[in-house]
Design a protein around this motif. Sequence first.
Motif, PDB file in Angstrom:
ATOM      1  N   ALA A 258       0.827  -1.207   0.000  1.00 32.64           N
ATOM      2  CA  ALA A 258       0.000   0.000   0.000  1.00 32.64           C
ATOM      3  C   ALA A 258       0.862   1.258   0.000  1.00 32.64           C
ATOM      4  O   ALA A 258       0.551   2.237  -0.688  1.00 32.64           O
ATOM      5  CB  ALA A 258      -0.929  -0.005   1.210  1.00 32.64           C
TER       6      ALA A 258
ATOM      7  N   ALA B 245       0.849   4.097  -3.057  1.00 26.84           N
ATOM      8  CA  ALA B 245       0.438   5.480  -2.770  1.00 26.84           C
ATOM      9  C   ALA B 245       1.263   6.508  -3.534  1.00 26.84           C
ATOM     10  O   ALA B 245       0.798   7.631  -3.773  1.00 26.84           O
ATOM     11  CB  ALA B 245       0.533   5.737  -1.267  1.00 26.84           C
TER      12      ALA B 245
ATOM     13  N   ILE C 213      -3.322   1.371 -11.258  1.00 25.73           N
ATOM     14  CA  ILE C 213      -3.132   2.343 -10.177  1.00 25.73           C
ATOM     15  C   ILE C 213      -3.267   3.736 -10.768  1.00 25.73           C
ATOM     16  O   ILE C 213      -2.617   4.057 -11.769  1.00 25.73           O
ATOM     17  CB  ILE C 213      -1.736   2.209  -9.535  1.00 25.73           C
ATOM     18  CG1 ILE C 213      -1.485   0.781  -9.036  1.00 25.73           C
ATOM     19  CG2 ILE C 213      -1.573   3.207  -8.397  1.00 25.73           C
ATOM     20  CD1 ILE C 213      -0.039   0.531  -8.627  1.00 25.73           C
ATOM     21  N   GLU C 214      -4.098   4.564 -10.165  1.00 31.83           N
ATOM     22  CA  GLU C 214      -4.254   5.957 -10.587  1.00 31.83           C
ATOM     23  C   GLU C 214      -4.250   6.854  -9.356  1.00 31.83           C
ATOM     24  O   GLU C 214      -5.020   6.629  -8.417  1.00 31.83           O
ATOM     25  CB  GLU C 214      -5.562   6.138 -11.367  1.00 31.83           C
ATOM     26  CG  GLU C 214      -5.586   5.355 -12.680  1.00 31.83           C
ATOM     27  CD  GLU C 214      -6.919   5.480 -13.398  1.00 31.83           C
ATOM     28  OE1 GLU C 214      -6.940   6.040 -14.500  1.00 31.83           O
ATOM     29  OE2 GLU C 214      -7.938   5.007 -12.840  1.00 31.83           O
ATOM     30  N   ASP C 215      -3.333   7.831  -9.372  1.00 28.76           N
ATOM     31  CA  ASP C 215      -3.222   8.793  -8.275  1.00 28.76           C
ATOM     32  C   ASP C 215      -3.140   8.106  -6.916  1.00 28.76           C
ATOM     33  O   ASP C 215      -3.791   8.493  -5.943  1.00 28.76           O
ATOM     34  CB  ASP C 215      -4.397   9.766  -8.307  1.00 28.76           C
ATOM     35  CG  ASP C 215      -4.423  10.609  -9.574  1.00 28.76           C
ATOM     36  OD1 ASP C 215      -3.327  10.985 -10.054  1.00 28.76           O
ATOM     37  OD2 ASP C 215      -5.526  10.863 -10.098  1.00 28.76           O
ATOM     38  N   GLY C 216      -2.312   7.067  -6.854  1.00 27.16           N
ATOM     39  CA  GLY C 216      -2.052   6.403  -5.585  1.00 27.16           C
ATOM     40  C   GLY C 216      -3.127   5.454  -5.114  1.00 27.16           C
ATOM     41  O   GLY C 216      -3.052   4.956  -3.989  1.00 27.16           O
ATOM     42  N   GLU C 217      -4.106   5.161  -5.973  1.00 21.84           N
ATOM     43  CA  GLU C 217      -5.198   4.259  -5.597  1.00 21.84           C
ATOM     44  C   GLU C 217      -5.332   3.149  -6.631  1.00 21.84           C
ATOM     45  O   GLU C 217      -5.153   3.374  -7.833  1.00 21.84           O
ATOM     46  CB  GLU C 217      -6.528   5.023  -5.515  1.00 21.84           C
ATOM     47  CG  GLU C 217      -6.558   6.135  -4.477  1.00 21.84           C
ATOM     48  CD  GLU C 217      -6.660   5.595  -3.060  1.00 21.84           C
ATOM     49  OE1 GLU C 217      -7.038   4.405  -2.909  1.00 21.84           O
ATOM     50  OE2 GLU C 217      -6.371   6.344  -2.107  1.00 21.84           O
ATOM     51  N   VAL C 218      -5.652   1.941  -6.159  1.00 24.57           N
ATOM     52  CA  VAL C 218      -5.975   0.843  -7.060  1.00 24.57           C
ATOM     53  C   VAL C 218      -7.398   1.055  -7.551  1.00 24.57           C
ATOM     54  O   VAL C 218      -8.338   1.119  -6.759  1.00 24.57           O
ATOM     55  CB  VAL C 218      -5.851  -0.513  -6.337  1.00 24.57           C
ATOM     56  CG1 VAL C 218      -6.340  -1.649  -7.234  1.00 24.57           C
ATOM     57  CG2 VAL C 218      -4.404  -0.756  -5.913  1.00 24.57           C
ATOM     58  N   THR C 219      -7.565   1.192  -8.878  1.00 30.84           N
ATOM     59  CA  THR C 219      -8.870   1.602  -9.405  1.00 30.84           C
ATOM     60  C   THR C 219      -9.596   0.545 -10.213  1.00 30.84           C
ATOM     61  O   THR C 219     -10.827   0.581 -10.308  1.00 30.84           O
ATOM     62  CB  THR C 219      -8.714   2.864 -10.282  1.00 30.84           C
ATOM     63  OG1 THR C 219      -7.793   2.590 -11.351  1.00 30.84           O
ATOM     64  CG2 THR C 219      -8.211   4.034  -9.446  1.00 30.84           C
TER      65      THR C 219
END
Length: 463
Positions: free
Chosen positions: A360, A364, A399-405
């Motif tokens: 994580a 991030a 991953i987009e902008d520190g998040e798994v999307t």
Amino acid sequence: MSAIVEQVLSLVPAGVEAEVTVVEHASAVTRFANSYIHQNVADTGTRVTLRLHAAGRTASGSTTTVDAAGLARLVERLTATAALLPPDALWAGVAPAGSLDPAARDGFASVDPATAAATPAERAAVVGAFVESAKGLLAAGYVRTSTATATFGNTAGQSLRGGYTEASLDGVARAASTDGGPADGVARATSRRLADLDGGLLGARAAAKAQATIGGVDLPPDDYEVVLEPQAVGDLLSGLSFYVFNGRAFAERRSFARPGEAQFDGALTLVDDALAADTYGVPFDAEGTPKRRTELVRDGVTQGVPHDRRTAREVGAESTGHSNGFGDTFGPMGTHLAITPAGGPAATEATGPVVDSDVAALVAGVRRGLLVTDFWYTRVLDPRSAVITGLTRNGVWLIEDGEVTAPVRNLRFTQSYPAALAPGRVLGIGAHAHALVERYSGAAHRAPALRLASWHFTGGASG
């Protein structure tokens, strides 16, 4: 020295150099599929390996027939074979007599008696916990326990003995897919102790990852920043071991390694250490040379490569205790590679595709990239630069902008493993290393998660 080693050495003709290894092994596997145990198998055996050097010629072979007649036939066969072979100009002699380094662990420090005596019921309990925590998803895999004892002796008086135990769980949970492809989640663990395998934790992890793979989207081939989970990093270590940090490849100038040069990112330190407390193995190699911690890369600078006695003589170095008994075929290589982790608080579990806080934290920092669970079916295209092609498996996410999307369908890659670790390419290292067992060679690497600046994906799994 075991009676078998003494008996074989007593049969060796005068004036002939010889080394003998006796390995006694026992392995048991409990396999499960469709959430049910369907097989318990066990195997025990003894293998005697002999290498002898007579009149400047070297021959080696082995037998599993360990009675007096079988051992005599082995010595006779290899003595006759050696006479037919060409002279061996690189013979470095057998290892001199000497005990293990007092600083190294005891020859049997890797043995856990409870694991050596593990029963089918004990392995079944681990399977049951895995299946129960998968929450109704179909589960498949295995739990294995094994033990081995190795005894070595040679005509120079070297005599060593050691052993280890190993326990592994490799399990998959499968969810119903909505896109026609597999929705699998995997969880693996290995240790010298069966008691360390938490089937419930691993089953829950596999199930969460399976659910998170449903509805995967296609992405175009491209270079993506990646976070590689430890299992994927394990494949990277296997490739580096076989093609880069290999004494035979180095001696024949087929290796990428150039000692003294900053070939890797400054964040990277890579060692081979069969004596570490968190791994398992015997503390000496197939030539009777005691193993030791060997630095391969320190702060990005290549330090050296593993050697056996033959390749060490060829390049003017010393053996690092890495003979595997197949040196002329595969070369001496590290079987206990470890990337030094960043260190920090203990990793905590998390739900969804992000397995723990180590991963994580790396995710991030990624603006846009991919989280990769595992690589498989990897094959070398260019050994000198260690360009490998293969596929992702058991979960890839955007991953987009520190998040798994979003989950992503499996991708094919073609990537030089050293280039992925080159200066400026390692953007983050996980806080903790995870013990891994290489499924084919049995190598016991230790790997943290990695955040890398680029990984070259060349297509989908279908082409």
